[in-house]
Design an enzyme around this catalytic site. Structure first.
Site, PDB file in Angstrom:
ATOM      1  N   CYS A  80      19.371 -25.248  11.218  1.00 19.08           N
ATOM      2  CA  CYS A  80      19.436 -25.775   9.855  1.00 19.08           C
ATOM      3  C   CYS A  80      19.758 -27.265   9.795  1.00 19.08           C
ATOM      4  CB  CYS A  80      20.462 -24.996   9.036  1.00 19.08           C
ATOM      5  SG  CYS A  80      20.072 -23.240   8.858  1.00 19.08           S
TER       6      CYS A  80
ATOM      7  N   HIS B  61      22.868 -29.088   2.711  1.00 19.66           N
ATOM      8  CA  HIS B  61      22.056 -27.961   3.166  1.00 19.66           C
ATOM      9  C   HIS B  61      22.261 -26.813   2.192  1.00 19.66           C
ATOM     10  CE1 HIS B  61      20.304 -24.801   5.439  1.00 19.66           C
ATOM     11  NE2 HIS B  61      21.441 -24.298   5.887  1.00 19.66           N
TER      12      HIS B  61
ATOM     13  N   ASN C 234      17.802 -20.158   1.737  1.00 20.77           N
ATOM     14  CA  ASN C 234      18.080 -21.006   2.898  1.00 20.77           C
ATOM     15  C   ASN C 234      16.772 -21.253   3.648  1.00 20.77           C
ATOM     16  OD1 ASN C 234      18.841 -22.176   5.313  1.00 20.77           O
ATOM     17  ND2 ASN C 234      20.521 -20.755   5.704  1.00 20.77           N
TER      18      ASN C 234
END
Length: 327
Positions: free
Chosen positions: A117, A254, A284
């Protein structure tokens, strides 16, 4: 006589989301969950899912083209292409090479970065260093994922979290202030808390021969570590630039979990009105998360030229990082 200092400035942003939208209610039809359960724990309401045959490079092409159009550059102008992804089309060549060919940017350097990520921030940091060193003047940086290909749809703790998408920025060399600093970290000792245990060299783990290519996560442990790591990197970033937390105009985090985003905002003493949140619509998207949020904020008019932006991410590995920039 002193030489003029070179910065890398974001000249354009772009993003792309697959057409198919999977809502929480859609998920509840085949997973033991509900919209209330997912939204209350993650803030996610829906996510986009790549169509059959739609690849990470497909998403990247759309996002990259839009960023290049916004920056007013052509494929011939690119000196380097970096793609942050943990879901490449194929093992090799890299997704960046596939993207390069499709853009017609023949001859420039192209490679992938896999930091889960945090991949976009790792890629952004590398692009920044190339420009600061004088080795490149125009760099295309992409964060793109088709994470739903790695999801076990019967496992509700992970199936509800992830989505597909891509975001991109064009960095250009400039004498005006752009990226002020980037900060990257990792802790590989914590790998089994968030990982995919399948690979080429290692193959399948002996104790999980039927694991398949799927995400495995210890959610509560990841949450605790992420909050501490992001607190630390935010403090590091501010100290490195001699700034106070109230100097930040926008936090672009994020988009993994709304509770983690809120915890970081609280640490910065920032109102959520100054935080870009897209997790409710995107889920996500790993490496795609930060550039997707940035592009949405720019195109909606919230982020304006001259404002100070703090970007941060945390992902499997563990990896985490930040970037402070004057947009």
């Amino acid at each position: 006589m002193t030489s003029e200092r070179i910065y890398s400035r974001i000249a354009g942003t772009g993003s792309y989301l697959p057409e198919k939208v999977l809502t929480n209610d859609d998920l509840a039809k085949f997973v033991d969950t509900s919209d209330e359960w997912i939204a209350s724990r993650t803030g996610i309401r829906e996510r986009h899912v790549a169509a059959e045959g739609e690849t990470t490079s497909d998403l990247s092409v759309h996002a990259a083209t839009r960023a290049m159009e916004a920056a007013g550059v052509s494929a011939a102008d690119l000196d380097l292409i970096i793609v942050g992804t943990t879901t490449p089309d194929i093992i090799f060549p890299s997704t960046a090479c596939l993207l390069q060919a499709r853009l017609g940017a023949n001859g420039c350097g192209a490679f992938d970065v896999n930091a889960a990520c945090s991949g976009f921030l790792y890629a952004l940091s590398i692009g920044d260093k190339f420009i600061r060193s004088g080795d490149a003047k125009t760099v295309l940086v992409v964060g793109a994922e088709t994470l739903t290909r790695m999801v076990d749809w019967s496992e509700r703790t992970t199936a509800v979290l992830f989505g597909d998408g891509a975001g991109a920025v064009v960095l250009k060399a400039d004498s005006e202030t752009g990226i002020l600093s980037t900060h990257l970290h990792a802790d590989g000792a914590k790998k089994e808390l968030l990982w995919n245990p399948v690979g080429v060299s290692a193959g399948f783990r002996d104790d999980q021969p039927n694991a398949g290519v799927r995400i495995q996560m210890a959610g509560s442990d990841v949450f605790k570590y992420a909050v501490k790591a992001l607190d630390s990197v935010v403090e590091e970033t501010l100290e490195a630039n001699g700034l106070d937390r109230h100097d930040i105009d926008w936090l672009i985090p994020h988009q993994a979990n709304l509770r983690i985003i809120e915890a970081t905002a609280k640490r910065l003493d920032m109102s959520m009105d100054r935080v870009i949140v897209t997790v409710d619509k995107h889920g996500n998207t790993s490496s795609g998360s930060v550039p997707l949020a940035l592009d949405e904020a720019v195109r909606s008019g919230r982020v304006q030229r001259g404002q100070l932006l703090l970007l941060e991410a945390f992902g499997g590995g563990f990896t985490w990082g930040s970037a402070l920039l004057r947009y």
